[in-house]
Design an enzyme around this catalytic site. Sequence first.
Site, PDB file in Angstrom:
ATOM      1  N   GLU A  81       0.822  -1.219   0.000  1.00 43.84           N
ATOM      2  CA  GLU A  81       0.000   0.000   0.000  1.00 43.84           C
ATOM      3  C   GLU A  81       0.854   1.266   0.000  1.00 43.84           C
ATOM      4  O   GLU A  81       2.037   1.233   0.369  1.00 43.84           O
ATOM      5  CB  GLU A  81      -0.946   0.015   1.204  1.00 43.84           C
ATOM      6  CG  GLU A  81      -0.243  -0.037   2.542  1.00 43.84           C
ATOM      7  CD  GLU A  81      -1.064   0.570   3.674  1.00 43.84           C
ATOM      8  OE1 GLU A  81      -1.632   1.669   3.497  1.00 43.84           O
ATOM      9  OE2 GLU A  81      -1.112  -0.049   4.751  1.00 43.84           O
ATOM     10  N   SER A 117     -13.233   1.352  10.082  1.00 47.16           N
ATOM     11  CA  SER A 117     -12.470   1.486   8.837  1.00 47.16           C
ATOM     12  C   SER A 117     -13.122   0.715   7.702  1.00 47.16           C
ATOM     13  O   SER A 117     -13.572  -0.426   7.879  1.00 47.16           O
ATOM     14  CB  SER A 117     -11.047   0.962   9.054  1.00 47.16           C
ATOM     15  OG  SER A 117     -10.356   0.979   7.829  1.00 47.16           O
ATOM     16  N   ASP A 138     -11.555  -0.667   5.606  1.00 52.44           N
ATOM     17  CA  ASP A 138     -10.711  -1.851   5.386  1.00 52.44           C
ATOM     18  C   ASP A 138     -11.472  -3.132   5.739  1.00 52.44           C
ATOM     19  O   ASP A 138     -11.288  -4.169   5.095  1.00 52.44           O
ATOM     20  CB  ASP A 138      -9.449  -1.806   6.269  1.00 52.44           C
ATOM     21  CG  ASP A 138      -8.472  -0.706   5.881  1.00 52.44           C
ATOM     22  OD1 ASP A 138      -8.668  -0.039   4.854  1.00 52.44           O
ATOM     23  OD2 ASP A 138      -7.495  -0.513   6.648  1.00 52.44           O
ATOM     24  N   LYS A 157      -3.455  -2.100  15.793  1.00 50.28           N
ATOM     25  CA  LYS A 157      -2.973  -1.350  16.950  1.00 50.28           C
ATOM     26  C   LYS A 157      -4.039  -1.172  17.994  1.00 50.28           C
ATOM     27  O   LYS A 157      -5.217  -1.102  17.674  1.00 50.28           O
ATOM     28  CB  LYS A 157      -2.624   0.059  16.530  1.00 50.28           C
ATOM     29  CG  LYS A 157      -1.480   0.185  15.714  1.00 50.28           C
ATOM     30  CD  LYS A 157      -1.018   1.633  15.771  1.00 50.28           C
ATOM     31  CE  LYS A 157       0.188   1.705  14.900  1.00 50.28           C
ATOM     32  NZ  LYS A 157      -0.211   1.299  13.550  1.00 50.28           N
TER      33      LYS A 157
END
Length: 310
Positions: free
Chosen positions: A29, A145, A147, A164
């Site tokens: 990415e 997100s 994602d 995280k």
Amino acid sequence: MKDLNNELIDLAPEVREAVESGKGVVALESTIIAHGMPYPQNVETALEVEKIIRSEGAVPATVALMDGKFKVGLSSDEIDMLGKAGSDVIKCSRRDLPFVLARKIPGATTVAATMIGAAIGGIKLFATGGIGGVHRGAPATFDISADLEELARTDVAVVCAGAKAILDLPLTLEYLETRGVPVVGFGTEELPAFYTRSSGLGVDYRVDSEAELAHALNIKWKLGLAGGVVIANPIPKEYSMEPEHVTDAIEQALDEMHEKGIKGKESTPFLLARITELTEGSSLFSNIKLVHNNARVAARTAMELAKYES
Ligand code: PSU
Ligand code: MN
């Protein structure tokens, strides 16, 4: 075989050749370059990651948007440009793609957008640092997100070091479970927490080799089970951080984010940069080391997966 001749896609010749002949390829990415790390460490890391992938016999393909095209496979000059421009480049997730391409301006792709580029280019493996997830406080803010949705729909496996603790890890796992995304521990039964190896949360399956992983990935996609897989690869012990040190920095960064009213797509870049400052660069050092480690596992898995293509 994918149609690689779409006018909106620009595959580097080396990447095209590798995909067409069924060789191992690993997508990377560009938001991690432009928004995830400071210059010059961002560019150094991006180039080193490509080198590691090559040393395992696979071909790296860093993804970004440029000149109105989805570029799959950047030159080192293009990586350098993104790294120097930093947050002047737009952070692009799925929703941003049509508009940034239409305007022909550069765009850095997040995990979600990179998965889309990888899938269009016929690439199955993707290495990064950490994926986005359900943010802390999401039951009130709805900050989840994109994602995670992409992992639910696009057939790319993402090697990361977990997520995280700026995120709500238990809720992130619940979301992935609901959307049918397997979370696999590479050599571990526990979900790693990015800077540290443990989170106290379990993964769905533990695998101990790249061959075992490739075998299951091949079965998933042969069955037509759409969507990706999270491959959680813990940071090597020698580079992992002291849990208390990280927790303090994360808590302080989150407090400051709330005070400043930072929201939406600015949240993750703000937190990453602030944690780097608060830990005086030691989080950046760990971040770089875990990305290297993920690139190696992704490349080895891509090489194993390629055996099923021929
Ligand atoms: N987590 C990291 N480093 C990163 C990111 C996440 O440890 O660089 C980046 C990735 O590009 C990821 C994006 O896709 O942040 C997620 O942002 P958001 O939470 O706004 O979806
Ligand atoms: Mn968000």
